[in-house]
Design a protein around this motif. Sequence first.
Motif, PDB file in Angstrom:
ATOM      1  N   ALA A   1       0.848  -1.196   0.000  1.00  0.00           N
ATOM      2  CA  ALA A   1       0.000   0.000   0.000  1.00  0.00           C
ATOM      3  C   ALA A   1       0.882   1.245   0.000  1.00  0.00           C
ATOM      4  CB  ALA A   1      -0.909   0.003   1.229  1.00  0.00           C
TER       5      ALA A   1
ATOM      6  N   LEU B   1      -3.901   2.105   1.734  1.00  0.00           N
ATOM      7  CA  LEU B   1      -3.482   2.043   3.130  1.00  0.00           C
ATOM      8  C   LEU B   1      -4.684   1.844   4.047  1.00  0.00           C
ATOM      9  CD1 LEU B   1      -0.819   4.881   3.048  1.00  0.00           C
ATOM     10  CD2 LEU B   1      -0.352   2.491   3.653  1.00  0.00           C
TER      11      LEU B   1
ATOM     12  N   ALA C   1      -5.831  -1.723   3.834  1.00  0.00           N
ATOM     13  CA  ALA C   1      -4.950  -2.580   4.627  1.00  0.00           C
ATOM     14  C   ALA C   1      -5.303  -2.516   6.101  1.00  0.00           C
ATOM     15  CB  ALA C   1      -3.494  -2.169   4.407  1.00  0.00           C
TER      16      ALA C   1
ATOM     17  N   ALA D   1       0.170  -3.402   6.513  1.00  0.00           N
ATOM     18  CA  ALA D   1       0.487  -2.716   5.264  1.00  0.00           C
ATOM     19  C   ALA D   1       1.987  -2.792   5.030  1.00  0.00           C
ATOM     20  CB  ALA D   1       0.044  -1.259   5.320  1.00  0.00           C
TER      21      ALA D   1
ATOM     22  N   THR E   1       5.016  -1.062   2.711  1.00  0.00           N
ATOM     23  CA  THR E   1       5.347   0.066   1.856  1.00  0.00           C
ATOM     24  C   THR E   1       6.827   0.009   1.484  1.00  0.00           C
ATOM     25  OG1 THR E   1       5.065   2.465   1.598  1.00  0.00           O
ATOM     26  CG2 THR E   1       5.793   1.678   3.753  1.00  0.00           C
TER      27      THR E   1
ATOM     28  N   VAL F   1      -3.047   4.598   8.520  1.00  0.00           N
ATOM     29  CA  VAL F   1      -3.399   3.238   8.938  1.00  0.00           C
ATOM     30  C   VAL F   1      -3.732   3.147  10.425  1.00  0.00           C
ATOM     31  CG1 VAL F   1      -2.042   2.178   7.102  1.00  0.00           C
ATOM     32  CG2 VAL F   1      -0.977   2.552   9.331  1.00  0.00           C
TER      33      VAL F   1
END
Length: 322
Positions: free
Chosen positions: A163, A169, A172, A179, A181, A196
């Motif tokens: 995400a 995000l 997630a 999540a 990244t 998040v």
Amino acid sequence: MTTGPRWGMTIPFYDRSLAASRDLIAELPGLGYTDAWSAEVNGVDGFVPLAMASEWAPQMRLGSAIVPVSTRGPGLLAMSAATLADLAPERFVLGIGASSPAIVERWNAGEFVKPFARTRDTLRFLRKALAGEKVGERYETFEVKGFKLERAPKIPPKIVLAALRPRMLRLAAEEADGAITNWLSPGDVRKVRAEVGEETELIARLFVCVSEDAAKVRELGRWMLASYLTVPVYAAFHDWLGRGEVLRPMHEAWAAGDRQAALKAIPDEVVDELIVHGDAATCRARIREYVRNGLNTPILAPIPGGEVPIAQAVRDLAPVEE
């Protein structure tokens, strides 16, 4: 051993094959690493390294970061995940994501269509399939008719999503277990964390070069950044993070086909923000800065090019109390 945050490593290592990685992977738990995470681009696939690591380093949590949702059918993805969940009960984390047009379409003859919806639909399908349910459902991006795992895992694995921007995000945080990244600075972690919430596990791969030759690292880093940040999803990510204007000259030169000008247009400070480099102590301190800003699980990816060989860098970057 590490106390507090998890401390992950990318496997296999950039300077060797999976077969040649066995001894170093087996060494990871003793060094204090808690996690081993695979990747899937154009090297190894996302599952076999984890299957091998489940035997070579049975103490570690294992994760895929990530396998694309559009290069396998939903049922095959469920079967692969179930196999790993059986090999490493409660230790396997399935990381899935939209990937990119190059990987899905140009390299795998798939269709990169509605990436958010395809990821969401795959997540929802996998939740049911890995719980042992028989799935017959029409989703927005595909339909499954009567799929049921022959041997569902006793404990379904956690599922985390790649995400980069708010919509994914939030998905997630709301429907997945975390999540993942990529290509962000310690300061960027705060912005991602805000999307998040505090309860969601936030995972990121951090590219690390143990080297005090900053000029050499920046030269290497520019090639890596140009190859990633010109991909539309990453370009949009860095626009959202606030680097749109500083990266505009790179994008314009790249679009015009002038690769050298694009590389020169990436400022030193952008390379320094997005690639961890310096001596090992400096690198560890930088990684802990990510953690202080809200990253739960750093996944280190030591890259060649420094004065320190990869195997030694893996040892030197291990978590220590400082």
